[in-house]
Design a protein around this motif. Structure first.
Motif, PDB file in Angstrom:
ATOM      1  N   PHE A 238      13.471 -18.862 -48.513  1.00 36.94           N
ATOM      2  CA  PHE A 238      12.739 -17.613 -48.308  1.00 36.94           C
ATOM      3  C   PHE A 238      11.677 -17.426 -49.382  1.00 36.94           C
ATOM      4  O   PHE A 238      10.520 -17.118 -49.077  1.00 36.94           O
ATOM      5  CB  PHE A 238      13.707 -16.429 -48.318  1.00 36.94           C
ATOM      6  N   ARG A 239      12.042 -17.612 -50.656  1.00 38.45           N
ATOM      7  CA  ARG A 239      11.086 -17.424 -51.751  1.00 38.45           C
ATOM      8  C   ARG A 239       9.956 -18.443 -51.672  1.00 38.45           C
ATOM      9  O   ARG A 239       8.790 -18.118 -51.909  1.00 38.45           O
ATOM     10  CB  ARG A 239      11.795 -17.523 -53.094  1.00 38.45           C
TER      11      ARG A 239
ATOM     12  N   LEU B 143       7.681 -17.463 -48.717  1.00 42.69           N
ATOM     13  CA  LEU B 143       6.950 -16.230 -48.991  1.00 42.69           C
ATOM     14  C   LEU B 143       5.797 -16.507 -49.950  1.00 42.69           C
ATOM     15  O   LEU B 143       4.681 -16.001 -49.767  1.00 42.69           O
ATOM     16  CB  LEU B 143       7.891 -15.178 -49.583  1.00 42.69           C
TER      17      LEU B 143
ATOM     18  N   ARG C 113       3.023 -18.312 -48.102  1.00 39.07           N
ATOM     19  CA  ARG C 113       2.319 -17.458 -47.144  1.00 39.07           C
ATOM     20  C   ARG C 113       1.397 -16.464 -47.841  1.00 39.07           C
ATOM     21  O   ARG C 113       0.329 -16.132 -47.330  1.00 39.07           O
ATOM     22  CB  ARG C 113       3.317 -16.698 -46.276  1.00 39.07           C
TER      23      ARG C 113
ATOM     24  N   ALA D 288      10.034 -14.679 -44.024  1.00 40.59           N
ATOM     25  CA  ALA D 288       9.024 -14.864 -45.062  1.00 40.59           C
ATOM     26  C   ALA D 288       7.622 -14.907 -44.468  1.00 40.59           C
ATOM     27  O   ALA D 288       6.669 -14.354 -45.045  1.00 40.59           O
ATOM     28  CB  ALA D 288       9.306 -16.154 -45.834  1.00 40.59           C
ATOM     29  N   THR D 289       7.485 -15.542 -43.322  1.00 45.68           N
ATOM     30  CA  THR D 289       6.182 -15.605 -42.668  1.00 45.68           C
ATOM     31  C   THR D 289       5.723 -14.213 -42.250  1.00 45.68           C
ATOM     32  O   THR D 289       4.546 -13.856 -42.421  1.00 45.68           O
ATOM     33  CB  THR D 289       6.251 -16.529 -41.431  1.00 45.68           C
TER      34      THR D 289
ATOM     35  N   LEU E  65       6.577 -11.209 -43.533  1.00 50.23           N
ATOM     36  CA  LEU E  65       6.208 -10.399 -44.698  1.00 50.23           C
ATOM     37  C   LEU E  65       4.955 -10.935 -45.380  1.00 50.23           C
ATOM     38  O   LEU E  65       4.104 -10.168 -45.828  1.00 50.23           O
ATOM     39  CB  LEU E  65       7.372 -10.365 -45.697  1.00 50.23           C
ATOM     40  N   GLY E  66       4.848 -12.264 -45.461  1.00 51.25           N
ATOM     41  CA  GLY E  66       3.714 -12.862 -46.152  1.00 51.25           C
ATOM     42  C   GLY E  66       2.393 -12.706 -45.421  1.00 51.25           C
ATOM     43  O   GLY E  66       1.322 -12.739 -46.038  1.00 51.25           O
TER      44      GLY E  66
END
Length: 211
Positions: A124-125, A128, A131, A158-159, A161-162
């Motif tokens: 995830f990190r 993020l 992205r 992550a995609t 939010l990014g």
């Protein structure tokens, strides 16, 4: 079965591109096309955005068109929905068609296998960061993520939010194309610059602080 379904989507995307003439599209022409579909416009726009990676069509043109057609807020929402769908399609294509070969290759090199395991553990990190920071090419990252062990759930979250900061900035800029002499246009330019420069400035600050 899954691979066949994805190939059908690819075929439909290429057919759609041929019908509307993707190579001749501009933000203004896309906006006019979307408006001509009436209440189907958002659905058509999301579909166009979801197949965009397969057609190698520039994301910035479609994103600006979203601001022109729907305004900054709804445009951002539709861009994120379509963008996540398109990124997920790339991920699944790579995962279904190339992951097994990649796994066999990495198994021959223990250090690469360890690196992949670490990247998957912080999937995830990692996603993020890639992205949000604009120096990473969006579509190649989608395919590479599919070839890796990154969890699909972490990838999608992550995609999503990014994408939001950049999508909003470009939609504001697209909306302001209606009047390039307005304060909204200047605000859009500032937002785009902020999205591009802030992650890089943060990275350089941390690097210098460690030194």
């Amino acid at each position: 079965m899954k691979a066949g379904f994805l190939l059908v989507l690819v075929f439909l995307g290429l057919l759609f591109a041929h019908v509307v003439g993707v190579s001749r599209l501009t933000p203004e022409s896309i906006r006019n096309l979307i408006v001509s579909f009436g209440w189907w416009g958002p659905i058509i726009y999301i579909f166009m955005y979801s197949i965009r990676p397969l057609l190698l069509f520039p994301a910035i043109i479609l994103t600006l068109a979203g601001g022109l057609a729907f305004g900054p807020w709804w445009g951002t929402f539709y861009v994120v929905v379509g963008g996540v769908m398109g990124a997920s399609l790339c991920f699944l294509l790579a995962r279904l068609l190339g992951r097994e070969k990649m796994q066999k290759y990495l198994s021959k090199f223990s250090h690469l296998q360890m690196f992949e395991d670490k990247m998957a553990a912080s999937g995830f990190r990692t996603m993020l960061f890639m992205r949000i920071v604009p120096i990473f090419p969006y579509d190649p990252v989608s395919y590479l993520a599919g070839l890796s062990k990154i969890c699909f759930r972490d990838y999608v979250l992550a995609t999503t939010l990014g994408m939001i900061p950049g999508a909003f900035a470009y939609n504001v800029l697209g909306y302001s194309l209606l009047d390039i002499f307005s304060t909204t246009f200047l605000f859009g330019i500032v937002l785009v610059a902020f999205v591009f420069l802030t992650p890089l400035a943060y990275h350089l600050f941390n690097k210098n602080r460690r030194i």
